[in-house]
Scaffold this active site. Structure first.
Site, PDB file in Angstrom:
ATOM      1  N   PHE A 167      54.575 -63.942  63.089  1.00  0.00           N
ATOM      2  CA  PHE A 167      55.870 -64.584  62.830  1.00  0.00           C
ATOM      3  C   PHE A 167      56.700 -64.478  64.100  1.00  0.00           C
ATOM      4  O   PHE A 167      56.793 -63.398  64.711  1.00  0.00           O
ATOM      5  CB  PHE A 167      56.567 -63.844  61.695  1.00  0.00           C
ATOM      6  CG  PHE A 167      58.000 -64.248  61.456  1.00  0.00           C
ATOM      7  CD1 PHE A 167      59.045 -63.488  61.975  1.00  0.00           C
ATOM      8  CD2 PHE A 167      58.308 -65.378  60.713  1.00  0.00           C
ATOM      9  CE1 PHE A 167      60.368 -63.840  61.755  1.00  0.00           C
ATOM     10  CE2 PHE A 167      59.630 -65.739  60.483  1.00  0.00           C
ATOM     11  CZ  PHE A 167      60.661 -64.972  61.008  1.00  0.00           C
ATOM     12  N   ILE A 203      60.491 -65.511  65.871  1.00  0.00           N
ATOM     13  CA  ILE A 203      61.842 -66.046  65.718  1.00  0.00           C
ATOM     14  C   ILE A 203      62.630 -65.620  66.941  1.00  0.00           C
ATOM     15  O   ILE A 203      62.335 -64.581  67.552  1.00  0.00           O
ATOM     16  CB  ILE A 203      62.495 -65.514  64.411  1.00  0.00           C
ATOM     17  CG1 ILE A 203      63.766 -66.295  64.061  1.00  0.00           C
ATOM     18  CG2 ILE A 203      62.815 -64.022  64.547  1.00  0.00           C
ATOM     19  CD1 ILE A 203      64.278 -66.002  62.653  1.00  0.00           C
ATOM     20  N   CYS A 204      63.613 -66.413  67.324  1.00  0.00           N
ATOM     21  CA  CYS A 204      64.451 -66.042  68.472  1.00  0.00           C
ATOM     22  C   CYS A 204      65.416 -64.965  67.996  1.00  0.00           C
ATOM     23  O   CYS A 204      66.456 -65.251  67.386  1.00  0.00           O
ATOM     24  CB  CYS A 204      65.206 -67.286  68.996  1.00  0.00           C
ATOM     25  SG  CYS A 204      66.219 -66.917  70.439  1.00  0.00           S
ATOM     26  N   ALA A 205      65.072 -63.723  68.281  1.00  0.00           N
ATOM     27  CA  ALA A 205      65.793 -62.575  67.682  1.00  0.00           C
ATOM     28  C   ALA A 205      67.261 -62.563  68.076  1.00  0.00           C
ATOM     29  O   ALA A 205      68.129 -62.212  67.277  1.00  0.00           O
ATOM     30  CB  ALA A 205      65.112 -61.274  68.099  1.00  0.00           C
ATOM     31  N   HIS A 218      53.054 -62.781  71.451  1.00  0.00           N
ATOM     32  CA  HIS A 218      54.371 -62.235  71.097  1.00  0.00           C
ATOM     33  C   HIS A 218      54.195 -60.985  70.237  1.00  0.00           C
ATOM     34  O   HIS A 218      53.448 -61.000  69.255  1.00  0.00           O
ATOM     35  CB  HIS A 218      55.186 -63.276  70.336  1.00  0.00           C
ATOM     36  CG  HIS A 218      55.767 -64.338  71.227  1.00  0.00           C
ATOM     37  ND1 HIS A 218      54.968 -65.271  71.857  1.00  0.00           N
ATOM     38  CD2 HIS A 218      57.034 -64.584  71.638  1.00  0.00           C
ATOM     39  CE1 HIS A 218      55.733 -66.058  72.599  1.00  0.00           C
ATOM     40  NE2 HIS A 218      56.981 -65.664  72.496  1.00  0.00           N
ATOM     41  N   PRO A 219      54.895 -59.921  70.579  1.00  0.00           N
ATOM     42  CA  PRO A 219      54.800 -58.699  69.771  1.00  0.00           C
ATOM     43  C   PRO A 219      55.508 -58.888  68.435  1.00  0.00           C
ATOM     44  O   PRO A 219      56.441 -59.686  68.322  1.00  0.00           O
ATOM     45  CB  PRO A 219      55.538 -57.664  70.624  1.00  0.00           C
ATOM     46  CG  PRO A 219      56.550 -58.447  71.384  1.00  0.00           C
ATOM     47  CD  PRO A 219      55.886 -59.780  71.681  1.00  0.00           C
ATOM     48  N   GLU A 279      65.884 -58.199  73.354  1.00  0.00           N
ATOM     49  CA  GLU A 279      66.105 -59.168  72.273  1.00  0.00           C
ATOM     50  C   GLU A 279      66.058 -58.490  70.910  1.00  0.00           C
ATOM     51  O   GLU A 279      66.865 -58.750  70.022  1.00  0.00           O
ATOM     52  CB  GLU A 279      65.065 -60.292  72.380  1.00  0.00           C
ATOM     53  CG  GLU A 279      65.308 -61.199  73.564  1.00  0.00           C
ATOM     54  CD  GLU A 279      64.044 -61.818  74.149  1.00  0.00           C
ATOM     55  OE1 GLU A 279      64.148 -62.631  75.084  1.00  0.00           O
ATOM     56  OE2 GLU A 279      62.933 -61.482  73.658  1.00  0.00           O
ATOM     57  N   GLN A 280      65.073 -57.608  70.746  1.00  0.00           N
ATOM     58  CA  GLN A 280      64.940 -56.927  69.452  1.00  0.00           C
ATOM     59  C   GLN A 280      66.118 -55.971  69.224  1.00  0.00           C
ATOM     60  O   GLN A 280      66.618 -55.844  68.115  1.00  0.00           O
ATOM     61  CB  GLN A 280      63.596 -56.196  69.373  1.00  0.00           C
ATOM     62  CG  GLN A 280      62.413 -57.156  69.459  1.00  0.00           C
ATOM     63  CD  GLN A 280      61.136 -56.591  68.856  1.00  0.00           C
ATOM     64  OE1 GLN A 280      61.157 -55.872  67.855  1.00  0.00           O
ATOM     65  NE2 GLN A 280      59.991 -56.960  69.428  1.00  0.00           N
ATOM     66  N   SER A 310      61.681 -58.497  75.603  1.00  0.00           N
ATOM     67  CA  SER A 310      61.508 -58.377  74.156  1.00  0.00           C
ATOM     68  C   SER A 310      62.298 -57.191  73.612  1.00  0.00           C
ATOM     69  O   SER A 310      62.958 -57.289  72.573  1.00  0.00           O
ATOM     70  CB  SER A 310      60.025 -58.212  73.800  1.00  0.00           C
ATOM     71  OG  SER A 310      59.864 -58.064  72.409  1.00  0.00           O
TER      72      SER A 310
END
Ligand SMILES: NC(=O)NC1=NC(=O)NC1=O
Length: 174
Positions: A119, A121-123, A67-68, A87-88, A84
């Site tokens: 770390f 987390i579901c952004a 995961h980035p 999401e971000q 990603s």
């Protein structure tokens, strides 16, 4: 997407559609193809969760390492996966102030240095303030506690990515 459509997919089609449900871990989709036929799309989601839960500690750490970082180098370099990046963006991480970006980078580095994995987390279920708050609080957790917490976040990311796939398929058949 009707589960019968999923059950008729070749392995190549299955991996093309589901290969990034777990970020940069197409092996999981390739493995789950063996579980056809699925009785429902929920059973497919459960398959992802069961596969992840069945992994050793090292295997789970490997998934996290795929995961980035949030608001990290890959976001700046434009090398994030489509999922990603979206999401971000939804969490507001593509428009951070320089102070927030610096703080996020420092905390991500501290977290990774401490635990040996990033770390996660579901952004989409969060925002930049909560992500910073979670980073600051979770960095004080124990190793195995954080491993499991990150893995649960991976499952949340997977659930939402599967929903996106089904929603896109439903739209394209209208
Ligand atoms: N380190 C991370 O938490 N990465 C991510 N969270 C998401 O929701 N998408 C990601 O790529």
């Amino acid at each position: 997407m009707d589960v019968q459509v999923v059950n008729c997919m070749t392995c190549e089609e299955f991996v093309r559609v589901f290969g990034n449900v777990v970020e940069r871990c197409p092996l999981i989709a390739a493995a789950l193809w063996s579980r056809r036929p699925f009785s429902s799309t929920l059973e497919l989601e459960n398959g992802f969760n069961e596969f992840i839960d069945s992994l050793s500690i090292e295997g789970k750490e490997g998934i996290l390492r795929c995961h980035p970082d949030l608001a990290g180098r890959e976001l700046l370099a434009g090398t994030l996966t489509v999922e990603s990046r979206g999401e971000q963006g939804q969490a507001g991480l593509t428009s951070l102030s320089s102070a927030d970006a610096l703080r996020m980078n420092q905390l991500n580095s501290q977290y990774k240095e401490q635990f040996g994995f990033p770390f996660v987390i579901c952004a989409r279920m969060s925002d930049k303030d909560r992500i910073l708050q979670q980073l600051e609080s979770r960095v004080r957790n124990q190793q195995l506690q954080e491993l499991q917490c990150d893995i649960e976040e991976v499952k949340s990311i997977c659930r939402l990515r599967l929903q996106d796939i089904y929603n896109r398929a439903a739209k394209s058949t209208k």
